[in-house]
Write a protein that holds these residues in place. Structure first.
Motif, mmCIF file in Angstrom:
data_model
loop_
_atom_site.group_PDB
_atom_site.id
_atom_site.type_symbol
_atom_site.label_atom_id
_atom_site.label_comp_id
_atom_site.label_asym_id
_atom_site.label_seq_id
_atom_site.Cartn_x
_atom_site.Cartn_y
_atom_site.Cartn_z
ATOM 1 N N ARG A 31 0.829 -1.209 0.000
ATOM 2 C CA ARG A 31 0.000 0.000 0.000
ATOM 3 C C ARG A 31 0.861 1.256 0.000
ATOM 4 O O ARG A 31 0.575 2.209 -0.720
ATOM 5 C CB ARG A 31 -0.933 0.010 1.212
ATOM 6 C CG ARG A 31 -2.060 -0.995 1.088
ATOM 7 C CD ARG A 31 -2.956 -0.960 2.263
ATOM 8 N NE ARG A 31 -3.461 0.409 2.421
ATOM 9 C CZ ARG A 31 -4.353 0.775 3.303
ATOM 10 N NH1 ARG A 31 -4.861 -0.088 4.124
ATOM 11 N NH2 ARG A 31 -4.748 2.009 3.382
ATOM 12 N N GLN A 32 1.933 1.263 0.785
ATOM 13 C CA GLN A 32 2.810 2.430 0.835
ATOM 14 C C GLN A 32 3.496 2.641 -0.510
ATOM 15 O O GLN A 32 3.588 3.768 -1.001
ATOM 16 C CB GLN A 32 3.859 2.270 1.940
ATOM 17 C CG GLN A 32 4.734 3.496 2.098
ATOM 18 C CD GLN A 32 3.937 4.748 2.444
ATOM 19 O OE1 GLN A 32 3.168 4.758 3.396
ATOM 20 N NE2 GLN A 32 4.119 5.799 1.669
ATOM 21 N N LEU A 33 3.967 1.572 -1.129
ATOM 22 C CA LEU A 33 4.594 1.682 -2.444
ATOM 23 C C LEU A 33 3.588 2.173 -3.480
ATOM 24 O O LEU A 33 3.923 2.992 -4.347
ATOM 25 C CB LEU A 33 5.184 0.337 -2.862
ATOM 26 C CG LEU A 33 6.405 -0.122 -2.060
ATOM 27 C CD1 LEU A 33 6.730 -1.576 -2.383
ATOM 28 C CD2 LEU A 33 7.588 0.786 -2.320
ATOM 29 N N ALA A 34 2.353 1.695 -3.385
ATOM 30 C CA ALA A 34 1.311 2.140 -4.306
ATOM 31 C C ALA A 34 1.033 3.631 -4.113
ATOM 32 O O ALA A 34 0.869 4.374 -5.094
ATOM 33 C CB ALA A 34 0.041 1.327 -4.105
ATOM 34 N N MET A 35 1.004 4.089 -2.865
ATOM 35 C CA MET A 35 0.782 5.508 -2.604
ATOM 36 C C MET A 35 1.914 6.342 -3.191
ATOM 37 O O MET A 35 1.669 7.402 -3.787
ATOM 38 C CB MET A 35 0.641 5.758 -1.098
ATOM 39 C CG MET A 35 -0.691 5.285 -0.568
ATOM 40 S SD MET A 35 -0.924 5.357 1.219
ATOM 41 C CE MET A 35 -0.324 6.912 1.691
ATOM 42 N N ASP A 36 3.133 5.853 -3.080
ATOM 43 C CA ASP A 36 4.270 6.565 -3.678
ATOM 44 C C ASP A 36 4.112 6.635 -5.200
ATOM 45 O O ASP A 36 4.376 7.675 -5.810
ATOM 46 C CB ASP A 36 5.586 5.877 -3.311
ATOM 47 C CG ASP A 36 5.914 5.989 -1.831
ATOM 48 O OD1 ASP A 36 5.320 6.836 -1.138
ATOM 49 O OD2 ASP A 36 6.775 5.213 -1.370
ATOM 50 N N ALA A 37 3.673 5.538 -5.806
ATOM 51 C CA ALA A 37 3.475 5.506 -7.262
ATOM 52 C C ALA A 37 2.358 6.457 -7.679
ATOM 53 O O ALA A 37 2.461 7.128 -8.708
ATOM 54 C CB ALA A 37 3.157 4.083 -7.719
ATOM 55 N N LEU A 81 -6.772 4.759 -1.951
ATOM 56 C CA LEU A 81 -5.506 5.374 -1.552
ATOM 57 C C LEU A 81 -5.358 6.755 -2.190
ATOM 58 O O LEU A 81 -4.884 7.702 -1.561
ATOM 59 C CB LEU A 81 -4.334 4.476 -1.944
ATOM 60 C CG LEU A 81 -4.201 3.152 -1.204
ATOM 61 C CD1 LEU A 81 -3.111 2.305 -1.826
ATOM 62 C CD2 LEU A 81 -3.928 3.386 0.277
ATOM 63 N N ALA A 82 -5.752 6.847 -3.451
ATOM 64 C CA ALA A 82 -5.657 8.129 -4.175
ATOM 65 C C ALA A 82 -6.524 9.183 -3.492
ATOM 66 O O ALA A 82 -6.109 10.344 -3.367
ATOM 67 C CB ALA A 82 -6.061 7.951 -5.629
ATOM 68 N N VAL A 83 -7.691 8.805 -3.037
ATOM 69 C CA VAL A 83 -8.573 9.752 -2.331
ATOM 70 C C VAL A 83 -7.914 10.194 -1.036
ATOM 71 O O VAL A 83 -7.946 11.383 -0.704
ATOM 72 C CB VAL A 83 -9.957 9.095 -2.063
ATOM 73 C CG1 VAL A 83 -10.772 9.943 -1.102
ATOM 74 C CG2 VAL A 83 -10.697 8.884 -3.376
ATOM 75 N N ARG A 84 -7.309 9.265 -0.313
ATOM 76 C CA ARG A 84 -6.645 9.613 0.952
ATOM 77 C C ARG A 84 -5.497 10.596 0.721
ATOM 78 O O ARG A 84 -5.284 11.499 1.525
ATOM 79 C CB ARG A 84 -6.088 8.361 1.635
ATOM 80 C CG ARG A 84 -7.153 7.523 2.295
ATOM 81 C CD ARG A 84 -6.581 6.321 3.009
ATOM 82 N NE ARG A 84 -5.426 6.624 3.814
ATOM 83 C CZ ARG A 84 -4.588 5.706 4.268
ATOM 84 N NH1 ARG A 84 -4.775 4.437 3.993
ATOM 85 N NH2 ARG A 84 -3.560 6.051 5.007
ATOM 86 N N ILE A 85 -4.770 10.413 -0.380
ATOM 87 C CA ILE A 85 -3.641 11.293 -0.672
ATOM 88 C C ILE A 85 -4.123 12.717 -0.951
ATOM 89 O O ILE A 85 -3.500 13.685 -0.527
ATOM 90 C CB ILE A 85 -2.832 10.749 -1.865
ATOM 91 C CG1 ILE A 85 -2.102 9.476 -1.462
ATOM 92 C CG2 ILE A 85 -1.854 11.789 -2.393
ATOM 93 C CD1 ILE A 85 -1.467 8.724 -2.626
ATOM 94 N N LYS A 86 -5.246 12.834 -1.635
ATOM 95 C CA LYS A 86 -5.763 14.144 -2.039
ATOM 96 C C LYS A 86 -6.408 14.907 -0.899
ATOM 97 O O LYS A 86 -6.631 16.103 -1.004
ATOM 98 C CB LYS A 86 -6.751 13.988 -3.189
ATOM 99 C CG LYS A 86 -6.075 13.505 -4.457
ATOM 100 C CD LYS A 86 -7.054 13.277 -5.565
ATOM 101 C CE LYS A 86 -6.347 12.735 -6.800
ATOM 102 N NZ LYS A 86 -7.266 12.415 -7.872
#
Length: 55
Positions: free
Chosen positions: A18-24, A49-54
């Motif tokens: 999940r962390q690697l995916a968030m970095d990507a 994950l994309a929603v969490r990042i935004k």
């Protein structure tokens, strides 16, 4: 005890993916579909994950 250790290991592996995916996602070079495939996640997980990042 062995089952508990296996569960902990699996959770650690999943969290690392999940962390690697968030970095990507942050880099923005790969599509969500590619990220899901490469990091063995579902498309829904990657989108979440994309929603969490935004936020």
């Amino acid at each position: 005890m062995c089952k508990m250790m296996e569960d902990m290991r699996n959770e650690a592996i999943f969290n690392e993916r999940r962390q690697l995916a968030m970095d990507a996602i942050k880099v923005g070079v790969l599509s969500y579909e590619q990220i899901a495939k490469y990091f063995k996640l579902t498309l829904e997980e990657v989108e979440g994950l994309a929603v969490r990042i935004k936020e």
